[in-house]
Write a protein that holds these residues in place. Sequence first.
Motif, mmCIF file in Angstrom:
data_model
loop_
_atom_site.group_PDB
_atom_site.id
_atom_site.type_symbol
_atom_site.label_atom_id
_atom_site.label_comp_id
_atom_site.label_asym_id
_atom_site.label_seq_id
_atom_site.Cartn_x
_atom_site.Cartn_y
_atom_site.Cartn_z
ATOM 1 N N LEU A 159 -8.220 -5.397 -8.737
ATOM 2 C CA LEU A 159 -8.841 -5.818 -7.480
ATOM 3 C C LEU A 159 -10.175 -5.099 -7.325
ATOM 4 O O LEU A 159 -10.221 -3.862 -7.344
ATOM 5 N N PRO A 160 -11.260 -5.856 -7.183
ATOM 6 C CA PRO A 160 -12.593 -5.253 -7.243
ATOM 7 C C PRO A 160 -12.925 -4.328 -6.072
ATOM 8 O O PRO A 160 -13.776 -3.457 -6.200
ATOM 9 N N GLU A 161 -12.240 -4.504 -4.922
ATOM 10 C CA GLU A 161 -12.608 -3.686 -3.761
ATOM 11 C C GLU A 161 -11.938 -2.316 -3.786
ATOM 12 O O GLU A 161 -12.274 -1.452 -2.988
ATOM 13 N N PHE A 162 -10.934 -2.177 -4.670
ATOM 14 C CA PHE A 162 -10.167 -0.933 -4.647
ATOM 15 C C PHE A 162 -10.536 -0.045 -5.832
ATOM 16 O O PHE A 162 -10.989 -0.524 -6.871
ATOM 17 N N LYS A 202 -6.085 3.245 -6.682
ATOM 18 C CA LYS A 202 -5.410 2.414 -5.693
ATOM 19 C C LYS A 202 -4.818 1.166 -6.363
ATOM 20 O O LYS A 202 -3.709 0.743 -6.032
ATOM 21 N N LEU A 223 -0.882 0.203 -5.972
ATOM 22 C CA LEU A 223 -0.435 -0.929 -5.138
ATOM 23 C C LEU A 223 0.987 -1.429 -5.419
ATOM 24 O O LEU A 223 1.781 -1.556 -4.490
ATOM 25 N N PRO A 224 1.352 -1.718 -6.689
ATOM 26 C CA PRO A 224 2.713 -2.228 -6.912
ATOM 27 C C PRO A 224 3.779 -1.230 -6.470
ATOM 28 O O PRO A 224 4.821 -1.637 -5.958
ATOM 29 N N LEU A 236 3.411 1.016 -4.043
ATOM 30 C CA LEU A 236 3.427 1.033 -2.576
ATOM 31 C C LEU A 236 4.218 -0.153 -2.062
ATOM 32 O O LEU A 236 4.959 -0.069 -1.091
ATOM 33 N N GLU A 258 3.608 7.816 -0.237
ATOM 34 C CA GLU A 258 2.290 7.555 -0.788
ATOM 35 C C GLU A 258 1.829 8.719 -1.676
ATOM 36 O O GLU A 258 1.197 8.510 -2.708
ATOM 37 N N ARG A 302 -1.291 0.249 -14.349
ATOM 38 C CA ARG A 302 -0.720 -0.477 -13.216
ATOM 39 C C ARG A 302 0.606 -1.126 -13.596
ATOM 40 O O ARG A 302 1.565 -1.114 -12.838
#
Lengths: 419, 231
Positions: free
Chosen positions: B101-104, B108, B112-113, B115, B122, B161
Amino acid sequence: MTQYTLASQIAFVHLMSRKKQTFIAALGVTFGISVFIAMIGMMNGINDLLEDLTLSATPHIHMYRDIQRREPSVMQRLLGNTPLIEVHHERPKNEQKKLRNALTMLDYIRKDPDVYGASPLLTAQVFYQYGQHEIGGTIAGVDILEEHKLFGIGDKLIGGNLYDVLTTDNGIIIGSGLAETMQVNVGDKINVTTVTGTRVLLRIVGIVQMGIGAIDNSRSYSTLHTAQRLLQKDKSFITDINIKLRDLYKAKDKSQLYSNLFGYKAEDWETANASILVSFTLRNTITYSVSVALLIVAGFGIYNILNMTIYEKMRDIAILKATGFSGGDVKAIFMIQALSLGLGGATAGLLFGLLMSYGISKIPFEAKGVINLTSLPMSFSPLYYAIGLVFGLLTTAAAGYLPSRKAGKIDPVEIIRGK
Amino acid sequence: MKEENDIVLRCSSIVKYFTTPVKFKALNNISFTIQRGEFLSLIGKSGSGKSTLLYVLSTMDTDYEGTLEINNTLLTGKTLNQLSDFRNEHIGFVFQFHFLLPEFSCLKNVMLPALKLGKKSEKEVEHDAYEKLRLLGVADQALKTANTLSGGQQQRVAIARALINNPTIIMGDEPTGNLDKTNSDIVFGIFRELTADYGQTIIAVTHDQDFAQRTDRIIELSDGELLTSNR
């Protein structure tokens, strides 16, 4: 709950990654809501003002003898109701307008726990003599203390003293418009002629301004006794009873009750002011339709921006779904974006609306005559701010729903393999 | 590390049709099993159905006949939400493109997976994510966004990831397809290490013969049919 915090994190990052679009989308909502707040504030300011003026000057229930009440003619009473008989231009009997047993009725009504107060009234049609001119008007003979309790007449005096009317022989409180026309002041005497030709000299003890031109230009107040003497009637001669209730919305039921009980016409304020109430509804309808139209436009803005975002973010959505985010999670991500835009936009809109309302309420607006005003009336009722917020959230939720659902339904295989 | 009779994936009589543009049998009666810790490659010519098979195995494609079991759980017929949760916990993906994901930040992206799985706090997830990034030699890139990394680094972050939830199987769709020789070798080396040292099961679709030859087992597809199972 934790899945929503994660969804909101992602939603927030999405929003922040394209600040300009976010800002513009929220601005649409802001605009819609602030216009809604300013408009509804103005409309309700006017409504409140009118309601205040009319309701403070009009009783909740007005009881009087209705001379228009139609009674069957002598022929009809003899022969029954048949189409053979038709009587044109029937005139009422020479009946007095007086309410029989008015004082007993008053006692009875005042004992009702729902009743705030009841004031007897005797209206005399008179001509105010102003040099060679005659000004038509009325003198309301009232129980001045009860009248003050019900309509706050004492607070509307712009000259003189309320209680002087009780202590002065033939004292009257004159309408401000009349006083201005006749160039009279407290302490002056004026001549008044009744319709039956009686001429009386009255002393002005006060000047009252109700704020409604039609009343201030024609009506004066005196004691019941003075009015009865003016009309050469006895002490029990009362033509109207004005009633104020503790809850004005009970007026309809109560008026029905009194009408049946006493056999006189009892008119509630809603019937008497039907045209004003209709204008309230009309103004509200206009406000709501304009605001809804604005919000729909804002909603389309949000719909477009979300749709574009989803198109751009196809791959991200696919990978989120591949790594275990469900359709619901993805939907939540976009719904949260829509709702944040709505919440942010609406909150800013409420603030802007408040500022606009404040600004409008400071615009000088002189309206003399019909209604006395110095600036535009404005309502700051929190209810409409709450409605505005709910409006904003509802529109954005509706605008966000379809794109979000679409995002939730994206098939990751199609996107990933399509590459 | 390897236990020979530990079956992690079993598919029986998988048949899949494509209906557009015309009805066409993409997979025909595919049955095989995969042992825990196996490093397996799926090969075949373009259009042989190897990717199609992988996406059926991945649970993302539910439109097939036959049955699929992973980790002794029958997955055929489960709802989309159940499958999402299952993928989250049991399957890690590595694609030809990194799909970060380009924004993260990379960190992060890796987190994500985990979380989403929500089994750890966290803090713990962040610790795990650093661990995985370190394992893949990209820990120093953790706080950068994905598009500032080189292709090889991006793919390594993507593998991190895939590993974050310690999945039962890692599935790769041409994981080296977009990488040069050096980076391909690095990625292969990582896969090899994961299977050898950590007992990780890996299925990778590839058209790189060299890559395939070095895996434990090759499954070859041709026109939707299983050719060899190399066992």
